[in-house]
Design an enzyme around this catalytic site. Structure first.
Site, PDB file in Angstrom:
ATOM      1  N   LYS A   1       1.270  -0.374  -0.350  1.00  0.00           N
ATOM      2  CA  LYS A   1       0.171   0.453   0.168  1.00  0.00           C
ATOM      3  C   LYS A   1       1.013   1.589   0.525  1.00  0.00           C
ATOM      4  O   LYS A   1       0.505   2.215  -0.741  1.00  0.00           O
ATOM      5  CB  LYS A   1      -0.844   0.071   0.989  1.00  0.00           C
ATOM      6  N   SER A   2       1.715   1.421   1.149  1.00  0.00           N
ATOM      7  CA  SER A   2       2.824   2.756   0.704  1.00  0.00           C
ATOM      8  C   SER A   2       3.708   2.844  -0.532  1.00  0.00           C
ATOM      9  O   SER A   2       3.735   3.776  -0.822  1.00  0.00           O
ATOM     10  CB  SER A   2       3.900   2.551   1.817  1.00  0.00           C
TER      11      SER A   2
ATOM     12  N   GLY B   1      -5.807   8.069   5.166  1.00  0.00           N
ATOM     13  CA  GLY B   1      -5.132   9.147   6.065  1.00  0.00           C
ATOM     14  C   GLY B   1      -3.949   9.175   4.764  1.00  0.00           C
ATOM     15  O   GLY B   1      -3.255  10.133   4.637  1.00  0.00           O
TER      16      GLY B   1
ATOM     17  N   ASP C   1       4.205   0.658  12.590  1.00  0.00           N
ATOM     18  CA  ASP C   1       2.868  -0.766  12.310  1.00  0.00           C
ATOM     19  C   ASP C   1       2.657  -1.685  11.710  1.00  0.00           C
ATOM     20  O   ASP C   1       1.620  -2.277  12.512  1.00  0.00           O
ATOM     21  CB  ASP C   1       2.572  -0.150  10.429  1.00  0.00           C
TER      22      ASP C   1
ATOM     23  N   LYS D   1      -2.755   8.244  14.204  1.00  0.00           N
ATOM     24  CA  LYS D   1      -3.719   6.552  13.397  1.00  0.00           C
ATOM     25  C   LYS D   1      -5.040   7.076  13.356  1.00  0.00           C
ATOM     26  O   LYS D   1      -5.768   7.232  13.846  1.00  0.00           O
ATOM     27  CB  LYS D   1      -3.316   5.227  13.567  1.00  0.00           C
TER      28      LYS D   1
END
Length: 414
Positions: free
Chosen positions: A22-23, A75, A297, A324
């Site tokens: 995802k990053s 986010g 995370d 978060k």
């Protein structure tokens, strides 16, 4: 959707395919928007990445009224798109999100963009979304911000930097946190031919207005792999799971799992584009002490693994977890206490005492946080457990429950 999970043992040799990080995906989606001749493979199927892609695709030049762009709980998309829309000349958007998103601070990034000349105002509360962003050409290049903020603020600035007339010279004030995520952003810029430097507390990105046609295959997500590391750690010796597609020289900070989980007897081997996780022994420390400043995370996964194994831990470097999807430190404290844990938290640390009992059929609240749901799921190997609002996993890993069933978990909807 509430799910009841139980499992006494994982299929001894299981295999799971995990989609792209995802990053990495979210960074590359923004770069692809800036450079349309960048082509991506193995993109993440997460809600966050789909929201990001949709927001970029649907953004139109300004009409009489500003366009409303709603990124819901995403986010990363909020931070990255704030920077992206700030440089879209002649556009105007109102960037908003969920009620929780409106509680997540963004002032530091907005102020940094304003240093570069951006035109951004707050629609409701000062320092928080929603934001009204009037895109324009930014000619300033020098900007500074505190070094201990979320790396997503820093990455947002770095990603738009090559499209600025004079690039960016970014000064980070104080001690830098989440360095791997900053380095990931710079490495991806380098991959498409952008010149960067990171010396001391100064990061420079040179302008680059066009790139050659580029194809990029995104590595699978290490954060998603963390839950399978936890499953193997909680399983008997000899249990194996293979995951794909991964590489030894990962850009992702959460690849620290590979070394951390050796502590729990989990060995990792690479074969072509897969990793094989293998429980080799029951080696467990009396107390695990870790600084997770570079990979916060995976803190929830590690804390739950320690609880499941009955060992104590002290985790620090966790200050970013307060802002978060939920306050993850308080959430961990509340939910682990339900299960029988003795746990204390501060603004940046978590201390868990060893425990030999786990309360069965406890209902774990997920607080609209995907990582709460997935971090607690492996405990079903030790005691039946209920995960409330389990559909929240779609934020980063939509097929998580299907994949758990495939390796032997019994999951039923309540």
């Amino acid at each position: 959707m509430n799910l009841h999970l139980q499992s006494s043992i994982v299929n001894l040799k299981s295999s799971v395919f995990i989609t792209g990080s995802k990053s990495e995906t979210n960074r590359l989606l923004l770069l692809q928007a800036l450079y349309p001749n960048l082509f991506l493979e193995n993109t993440s199927n997460s809600d966050d990445s789909e929201v990001m892609a949709k927001a970029i695709q649907n953004a139109q030049p300004a009409t009489r009224n500003p366009q409303l762009v709603d990124i819901h709980h995403a986010g990363t998309a909020m931070r990255f798109l704030t920077a992206y829309f700030a440089i879209q000349e002649n556009s105007e958007v109102v960037l908003t999100g969920s009620s929780r998103m409106k509680e997540r601070p963004i002032k530091i990034l907005v102020e940094a963009l304003k240093q570069l000349g951006a035109e951004i105002t707050y629609e409701e509360n000062e320092g928080f979304p929603p934001l009204r962003i009037k895109g324009k050409k930014l000619t300033q290049s020098k900007v500074s911000l505190p070094a201990n903020v979320s790396s997503q603020y820093i990455s947002a600035l770095l990603l738009i930097a090559p499209k600025l007339e004079n690039g960016i010279e970014l000064t980070l004030e104080g001690e830098i946190t989440s360095v791997p995520y900053i380095k990931m952003t710079l490495a991806l810029l380098n991959e498409i031919g952008v010149e960067t430097s990171f010396v001391g507390n100064t990061i420079s990105v040179q302008p680059k207005f066009t790139i050659q046609n580029s194809q990029f295959t995104i590595e699978s997500d290490w954060s998603s792999a963390s839950y399978f590391y936890s499953i193997i750690a909680l399983s008997p010796i000899g249990t194996e799971i293979t995951l794909s597609s991964y590489k030894p020289n990962s850009l992702q900070g959460d690849s620290a799992l590979l070394e951390i989980y050796k502590t729990f007897g989990v060995e990792t081997s690479f074969e072509n584009n897969i990793i094989r996780l293998h429980k080799t022994c029951n080696s467990e420390p009396e107390t695990l002490k870790l600084d997770l400043n570079n990979s916060p995370d995976i803190a929830q996964t590690i804390a739950v693994t320690c609880f499941g194994l009955g060992i104590s831990c002290h985790l620090n470097g966790l200050h970013t977890l307060k802002i978060k999807e939920t306050d993850r430190l308080e959430a961990l404290k509340v939910e682990l206490t339900k299960l029988g844990a003795t746990i204390s938290v501060t603004n940046d640390s978590l201390t868990l005492e060893s425990s030999s009992t786990i309360n069965e059929n406890s209902a774990i609240k997920t607080y609209q946080d995907h990582r709460m749901a997935m971090a607690f799921a492996p405990l079903a190997l030790k005691a039946p457990i209920i995960i409330e609002e389990a559909e929240v996993v779609s934020k980063s890993y939509p097929t998580f429950w299907v994949d758990l069933k495939s390796i032997g978990f019994t999951i039923s909807e309540l």
